[in-house]
Design a protein around this motif. Structure first.
Motif, PDB file in Angstrom:
ATOM      1  N   THR A   5       0.847  -1.179   0.000  1.00 41.87           N
ATOM      2  CA  THR A   5       0.000   0.000   0.000  1.00 41.87           C
ATOM      3  C   THR A   5       0.887   1.234   0.000  1.00 41.87           C
ATOM      4  O   THR A   5       2.054   1.165   0.412  1.00 41.87           O
ATOM      5  N   THR A   6       0.323   2.349  -0.457  1.00 38.59           N
ATOM      6  CA  THR A   6       1.015   3.636  -0.354  1.00 38.59           C
ATOM      7  C   THR A   6       0.294   4.550   0.623  1.00 38.59           C
ATOM      8  O   THR A   6       0.519   5.764   0.628  1.00 38.59           O
ATOM      9  N   GLY A   7      -0.561   3.950   1.460  1.00 36.36           N
ATOM     10  CA  GLY A   7      -1.276   4.712   2.467  1.00 36.36           C
ATOM     11  C   GLY A   7      -0.809   4.355   3.865  1.00 36.36           C
ATOM     12  O   GLY A   7       0.303   3.858   4.049  1.00 36.36           O
ATOM     13  N   TRP A   8      -1.688   4.600   4.852  1.00 31.09           N
ATOM     14  CA  TRP A   8      -1.302   4.309   6.240  1.00 31.09           C
ATOM     15  C   TRP A   8      -1.437   2.833   6.539  1.00 31.09           C
ATOM     16  O   TRP A   8      -2.208   2.108   5.901  1.00 31.09           O
ATOM     17  N   TRP A  24       2.792   5.869   8.506  1.00 27.25           N
ATOM     18  CA  TRP A  24       2.734   6.131   7.075  1.00 27.25           C
ATOM     19  C   TRP A  24       3.968   6.919   6.656  1.00 27.25           C
ATOM     20  O   TRP A  24       4.704   7.441   7.489  1.00 27.25           O
ATOM     21  N   ASP A  53       4.771  10.141   4.189  1.00 28.21           N
ATOM     22  CA  ASP A  53       4.041  11.184   3.468  1.00 28.21           C
ATOM     23  C   ASP A  53       4.655  11.456   2.100  1.00 28.21           C
ATOM     24  O   ASP A  53       5.660  10.834   1.698  1.00 28.21           O
ATOM     25  N   THR A  71       4.951   0.017   1.393  1.00 23.57           N
ATOM     26  CA  THR A  71       5.354   0.849   2.531  1.00 23.57           C
ATOM     27  C   THR A  71       6.031  -0.026   3.565  1.00 23.57           C
ATOM     28  O   THR A  71       5.474  -1.065   3.970  1.00 23.57           O
ATOM     29  N   TYR A  88      -4.829  -1.610   7.029  1.00 21.76           N
ATOM     30  CA  TYR A  88      -4.178  -0.616   6.180  1.00 21.76           C
ATOM     31  C   TYR A  88      -5.200   0.057   5.272  1.00 21.76           C
ATOM     32  O   TYR A  88      -6.351  -0.390   5.141  1.00 21.76           O
ATOM     33  N   HIS A  89      -4.758   1.170   4.667  1.00 19.43           N
ATOM     34  CA  HIS A  89      -5.587   1.987   3.781  1.00 19.43           C
ATOM     35  C   HIS A  89      -4.736   2.375   2.581  1.00 19.43           C
ATOM     36  O   HIS A  89      -3.502   2.435   2.671  1.00 19.43           O
ATOM     37  N   SER A  90      -5.375   2.677   1.472  1.00 18.41           N
ATOM     38  CA  SER A  90      -4.631   3.014   0.257  1.00 18.41           C
ATOM     39  C   SER A  90      -4.149   4.460   0.245  1.00 18.41           C
ATOM     40  O   SER A  90      -3.325   4.829  -0.606  1.00 18.41           O
ATOM     41  N   GLN A  91      -4.647   5.297   1.184  1.00 17.63           N
ATOM     42  CA  GLN A  91      -4.288   6.707   1.206  1.00 17.63           C
ATOM     43  C   GLN A  91      -3.655   7.076   2.549  1.00 17.63           C
ATOM     44  O   GLN A  91      -3.984   6.489   3.583  1.00 17.63           O
ATOM     45  N   ASP A  92      -2.771   8.095   2.520  1.00 17.61           N
ATOM     46  CA  ASP A  92      -2.232   8.651   3.761  1.00 17.61           C
ATOM     47  C   ASP A  92      -3.326   9.446   4.476  1.00 17.61           C
ATOM     48  O   ASP A  92      -4.269   9.935   3.842  1.00 17.61           O
TER      49      ASP A  92
END
Length: 526
Positions: free
Chosen positions: A61-64, A85, A87, A125, A154-158
């Motif tokens: 993922t590239t999020g949190w 995460w 940023d 990440t 996890y999430h895909s966004q920061d």
């Protein structure tokens, strides 16, 4: 109920992500995937001197990303959590939080998790951080031996801001033993001449009922000279990972003609030659959540000698609570064996307590947070010495497999409710017409008669539960040639304390003819 899949699939993950984590892997001793899709990987190591554990999580993922320790439930409430995460400027962030409920965990007043590094590359990440075993912060859970329930998300966004963190898109949990494991670097490499032999269920159609014990007769490797089995790997059909609860591979004296004979273990069609192999000497065992067993470099399980096993029966326990139909399974074991003999033959015992000189020794290992769905081998930090003899106990659904060396010349050494305890009870059943007279002498005759016996009288059932719970069991041992070890035959287990919480009167069952008093309702069935 969600079942956790096997750690041996981790090698696939390492190959897939090696470009992103080669440096990280070199710094950690232990590795495990936390999700079934292999998107969330955990690496860790610990320093007993400084009492610090270091974690690295790598997530697609590239999020949190979130990581937490759950209070023995595998659920979010009460969990010790970190959210981290990287940023858009490449700066890593990590927050120590505590979950009061099923909402965003609150920030911990004391930030005991220490961020070491964080990167984002090729859609992955990676966050590395550390924490003391015991921070003495009431909002932090203790990192302890035994089973630890980990949660992840996890999430895909920061997060838009450090205090506005959107709800997770993926989440889950997994139980792991963080301390008592064999480091990847310590696992012996396999010999150059290693061969494999699969003992798998041949397309068994699992019955549409909650619990099934399925048995299959099969050959062991057909070798004509001494060999050592050096690794045992579980092979679980991925589609049936939530169905296979445990597997046991027993030595068996059955004729080779029973190879691939497959049926329910308690079926009337099950040949006696296979039926009586259950409960005997064990070649391999696996419980849900367990991993491969790699033996130490100087030990191996012997095959190919005159008295070594040549045939086996595999017992499968299928847990099918939804009673699904049309399920076909091919799970089993893969045995790795070599002609390069090692110094010691390894044996398997079933043991829960360790005595010497009449005194109980300190526990070899303890799991204060046992998880029924995570039953793996515990690797001891140092070699433990066992003197000849011992007190091995078995209790259905509670197996402790102890690999030891050098191997004693025993096929099996276990404990059961003694014949002298049960004989008056069986005699009473025959006198009451509840049980047919055995047609032949010995335990097999009694077993055959019991299979034709049905008890509906609650007093008789309670009496049997009492006999199976409270009188001291007897120990029975046999040599590899199946002859009984006479000095150990029918020996009462000393210092026996029943585990059940019995509050009724003690009954002299040797003279009882009317069953046990109704007040004995608190006994536990075996």
């Amino acid at each position: 109920m969600t079942r956790q899949f096997l750690l041996w699939t981790y090698v696939v993950v390492v190959l897939a992500l090696v470009s992103a984590s080669k440096t990280v892997l070199a710094q950690h001793e232990f590795h495990a995937p936390l999700d079934e899709d292999l998107n969330y990987l955990l690496d860790w190591t610990y320093d007993n001197t400084q009492q610090i554990m270091t974690f690295t999580v790598k997530v697609k993922t590239t999020g949190w990303i979130g990581f937490g320790i759950s209070p023995y439930t595998g659920q979010m409430p009460g969990s010790d959590v970190v959210i981290a995460w990287v940023d858009s400027n490449g700066k890593a962030h990590l927050q120590d939080r505590f979950a009061e409920g099923r909402s965003l965990p609150g920030l911990d007043m004391i930030q005991d998790y220490k961020l070491i590094s964080g990167t984002e590359s090729n859609g992955i990440t990676t966050i590395k951080f550390s924490r003391k075993f015991n921070t003495e912060d009431p909002k932090d859970l203790l990192l302890d031996t035994g089973t630890t329930r980990l949660i992840w998300a996890y999430h895909s966004q920061d997060p838009p801001t450090p205090y506005n963190i959107p709800i997770h898109q993926k989440k889950g949990s997994r139980s792991l033993n963080l301390f008592e494991r064999m480091p990847e670097g310590h696992k012996p490499s396999l010999p150059s001449d290693v061969q494999t032999h699969d003992c798998r269920v041949p397309n068994a159609t699992v019955p549409a009922k909650k619990t099934t014990y399925w048995c299959v007769g099969m050959r062991l490797p057909q070798v004509t000279e001494p060999n050592h089995i050096v690794k045992i790997e579980p092979l679980i059909d991925r589609a049936n990972a939530g169905l296979v609860h445990h597997m046991i591979l027993y030595e068996c004296d059955a004729n080779d003609k029973w190879h691939d004979y497959s049926d329910e273990c308690e079926s009337e069609n099950m040949p006696m030659a296979l039926r009586y192999c259950r409960g005997g000497a064990i070649v391999a065992g696996w419980g849900v959540g367990g991993e491969s067993i790699t033996f130490p470099t100087d030990t191996g399980f012997p095959i190919g000698n005159k008295n070594d096993p040549k045939f086996t029966i595999i017992e499968m326990h299928y847990d099918n609570p939804d009673q699904k139909s049309n399920i076909v399974d091919q799970s089993g074991f893969r045995l790795y064996y070599t002609k390069k003999l090692r110094k010691y033959d390894i044996g398997i015992a079933l043991s829960t307590r360790h005595f010497r000189g009449g005194k109980e020794l300190p526990m070899l290992a303890e799991n204060k947070h046992y998880d029924f769905n995570y039953q793996e081998a515990v690797y001891l930090k140092r070699t433990q010495k066992f003197m000849p003899g011992g007190l091995e106990t078995t209790d259905e659904m509670c197996f402790n497999y102890l690999f030891y060396y050098p191997r004693a010349p025993l096929a099996v050494c276990t404990s059961y409710t003694g014949f002298e305890t049960l004989t008056p009870y069986f005699t009473k059943l025959t006198q009451m017409g509840k049980m047919p007279l055995p047609t032949r002498n010995g335990s097999r005759g009694i077993a055959e008669a019991l299979q034709k016996t049905t008890l509906a009288d609650q007093n008789l059932i309670k009496e049997l539960k009492y006999l199976q719970t409270y009188p001291a069991p007897s120990m029975y041992c046999s040599y590899l040639n199946k002859s009984l070890v006479t000095p150990g035959f029918n020996v009462k287990m000393p210092n026996f304390v029943a585990a059940a919480n019995f509050t009724g009167p003690i009954v002299d069952t040797s003279t009882s003819t009317s069953g046990v008093a109704p007040s004995m309702s608190s006994v536990h069935a075996m």
